[in-house]
Design a protein around this motif. Structure first.
Motif, mmCIF file in Angstrom:
data_model
loop_
_atom_site.group_PDB
_atom_site.id
_atom_site.type_symbol
_atom_site.label_atom_id
_atom_site.label_comp_id
_atom_site.label_asym_id
_atom_site.label_seq_id
_atom_site.Cartn_x
_atom_site.Cartn_y
_atom_site.Cartn_z
ATOM 1 N N ALA A 58 0.838 -1.206 0.000
ATOM 2 C CA ALA A 58 0.000 0.000 0.000
ATOM 3 C C ALA A 58 0.872 1.255 0.000
ATOM 4 O O ALA A 58 0.547 2.249 -0.655
ATOM 5 N N VAL A 59 1.990 1.204 0.715
ATOM 6 C CA VAL A 59 2.937 2.319 0.712
ATOM 7 C C VAL A 59 3.473 2.525 -0.700
ATOM 8 O O VAL A 59 3.588 3.653 -1.175
ATOM 9 N N GLY A 60 3.789 1.430 -1.387
ATOM 10 C CA GLY A 60 4.270 1.521 -2.756
ATOM 11 C C GLY A 60 3.242 2.147 -3.677
ATOM 12 O O GLY A 60 3.579 2.976 -4.531
ATOM 13 N N LEU A 61 1.984 1.791 -3.504
ATOM 14 C CA LEU A 61 0.923 2.371 -4.333
ATOM 15 C C LEU A 61 0.772 3.864 -4.048
ATOM 16 O O LEU A 61 0.623 4.667 -4.975
ATOM 17 N N ALA A 62 0.825 4.248 -2.771
ATOM 18 C CA ALA A 62 0.742 5.668 -2.411
ATOM 19 C C ALA A 62 1.948 6.423 -2.960
ATOM 20 O O ALA A 62 1.823 7.542 -3.459
ATOM 21 N N ASN A 63 3.110 5.806 -2.867
ATOM 22 C CA ASN A 63 4.341 6.402 -3.377
ATOM 23 C C ASN A 63 4.195 6.686 -4.874
ATOM 24 O O ASN A 63 4.572 7.751 -5.360
ATOM 25 N N GLY A 64 3.629 5.741 -5.599
ATOM 26 C CA GLY A 64 3.441 5.888 -7.041
ATOM 27 C C GLY A 64 2.441 6.961 -7.422
ATOM 28 O O GLY A 64 2.455 7.455 -8.540
ATOM 29 N N ARG A 91 13.521 8.195 -3.514
ATOM 30 C CA ARG A 91 14.397 7.678 -2.454
ATOM 31 C C ARG A 91 13.920 6.356 -1.872
ATOM 32 O O ARG A 91 14.517 5.853 -0.933
ATOM 33 N N VAL A 92 12.860 5.788 -2.426
ATOM 34 C CA VAL A 92 12.347 4.507 -1.939
ATOM 35 C C VAL A 92 12.825 3.400 -2.872
ATOM 36 O O VAL A 92 12.695 3.500 -4.084
ATOM 37 N N VAL A 93 13.393 2.365 -2.272
ATOM 38 C CA VAL A 93 13.958 1.241 -3.029
ATOM 39 C C VAL A 93 13.340 -0.068 -2.555
ATOM 40 O O VAL A 93 12.664 -0.111 -1.531
ATOM 41 N N GLY A 94 13.603 -1.121 -3.295
ATOM 42 C CA GLY A 94 13.110 -2.437 -2.939
ATOM 43 C C GLY A 94 13.786 -2.972 -1.683
ATOM 44 O O GLY A 94 14.808 -2.438 -1.228
ATOM 45 N N ALA A 95 13.240 -4.039 -1.129
ATOM 46 C CA ALA A 95 13.747 -4.619 0.123
ATOM 47 C C ALA A 95 15.221 -4.992 0.031
ATOM 48 O O ALA A 95 15.957 -4.899 1.008
ATOM 49 N N SER A 96 15.680 -5.367 -1.161
ATOM 50 C CA SER A 96 17.078 -5.757 -1.344
ATOM 51 C C SER A 96 17.971 -4.544 -1.637
ATOM 52 O O SER A 96 19.172 -4.701 -1.835
ATOM 53 N N GLY A 97 17.371 -3.368 -1.700
ATOM 54 C CA GLY A 97 18.121 -2.168 -2.064
ATOM 55 C C GLY A 97 18.107 -1.900 -3.558
ATOM 56 O O GLY A 97 18.709 -0.946 -4.031
ATOM 57 N N SER A 98 17.403 -2.738 -4.297
ATOM 58 C CA SER A 98 17.364 -2.581 -5.753
ATOM 59 C C SER A 98 16.438 -1.439 -6.154
ATOM 60 O O SER A 98 15.514 -1.083 -5.428
ATOM 61 N N LEU A 99 16.707 -0.879 -7.319
ATOM 62 C CA LEU A 99 15.833 0.160 -7.854
ATOM 63 C C LEU A 99 14.583 -0.508 -8.392
ATOM 64 O O LEU A 99 14.650 -1.330 -9.295
ATOM 65 N N GLY A 112 10.271 0.258 -9.296
ATOM 66 C CA GLY A 112 9.157 1.156 -9.498
ATOM 67 C C GLY A 112 9.408 2.626 -9.284
ATOM 68 O O GLY A 112 9.732 3.048 -8.190
ATOM 69 N N TYR A 113 9.274 3.386 -10.323
ATOM 70 C CA TYR A 113 9.300 4.841 -10.229
ATOM 71 C C TYR A 113 8.444 5.366 -11.365
ATOM 72 O O TYR A 113 8.667 4.998 -12.531
#
Length: 172
Positions: A116-122, A134-142, A144-145
């Motif tokens: 849900a945070v990802g959807l709000a971020n988008g 400045r938000v990245v995936g759990a592994s630190g990967s780039l 969704g933007y």
């Protein structure tokens, strides 16, 4: 809804469309951005030097020049209460730092809501100013933007974010 005005600024990321309502910035959109509203919702065109846009244009220029680390602009963000909570917390992620979706969910006291945070971020209507890049995936990967991963990489590189300069390199 208040009458809107818009202007288009040149930037190292391509044209940026700034939208204002009642003199407050309520939108900053890149070309080809996911969730970009229809052009007709942006209102009448105005010069970049007009009151609602002048300070935003100056701060964006300083940011892209590496001279500004934190935006100080009056905003009018339209979204759900949850979205606005996420966007407020995004503004607390320091320049040059990243956070994961899960960490952001914990910060807003909603563990387990990373999706849900990802959807709000988008749905962030003022990217760059509210630093959703400045938000990245759990592994630190780039991941969704709305403006595309290349733009995210460039913004993080500008800020020097990432372990051992992971995203550093030629920016422009």
């Amino acid at each position: 809804m208040a009458p809107r005005l818009h202007t288009v600024l040149a930037s190292p990321l391509g044209p940026l469309t700034l939208v204002a309502a009642d003199g407050l910035l309520c939108g900053l959109y890149m070309e080809g951005q996911r969730h970009r509203p229809a052009q007709q919702t942006f209102g009448a065109p105005a010069p970049a030097g007009a009151a609602p846009f002048r300070e935003a244009a100056e701060q964006l220029a300083a940011y892209f020049a590496g001279e500004l680390r934190e935006f100080d602009l009056p905003l009018a963000l339209e979204g759900t209460a949850f979205q606005r909570t996420v966007w407020r917390e995004l503004c607390r992620v320091p320049y040059g730092s990243t956070v994961t979706y899960g960490q952001l969910a914990e910060r807003i006291r909603s563990p387990g809501s990373a999706r849900a945070v990802g959807l709000a971020n988008g749905r962030n209507p003022v990217g760059i100013v509210v630093p959703c890049h400045r938000v990245v995936g759990a592994s630190g990967s780039l991941t969704g933007y709305g403006g595309g991963l290349e733009r995210k990489r460039r913004l993080l590189g500008l800020e020097g974010a990432g372990a051992a300069g992971r995203w550093s390199g030629a920016l422009w």
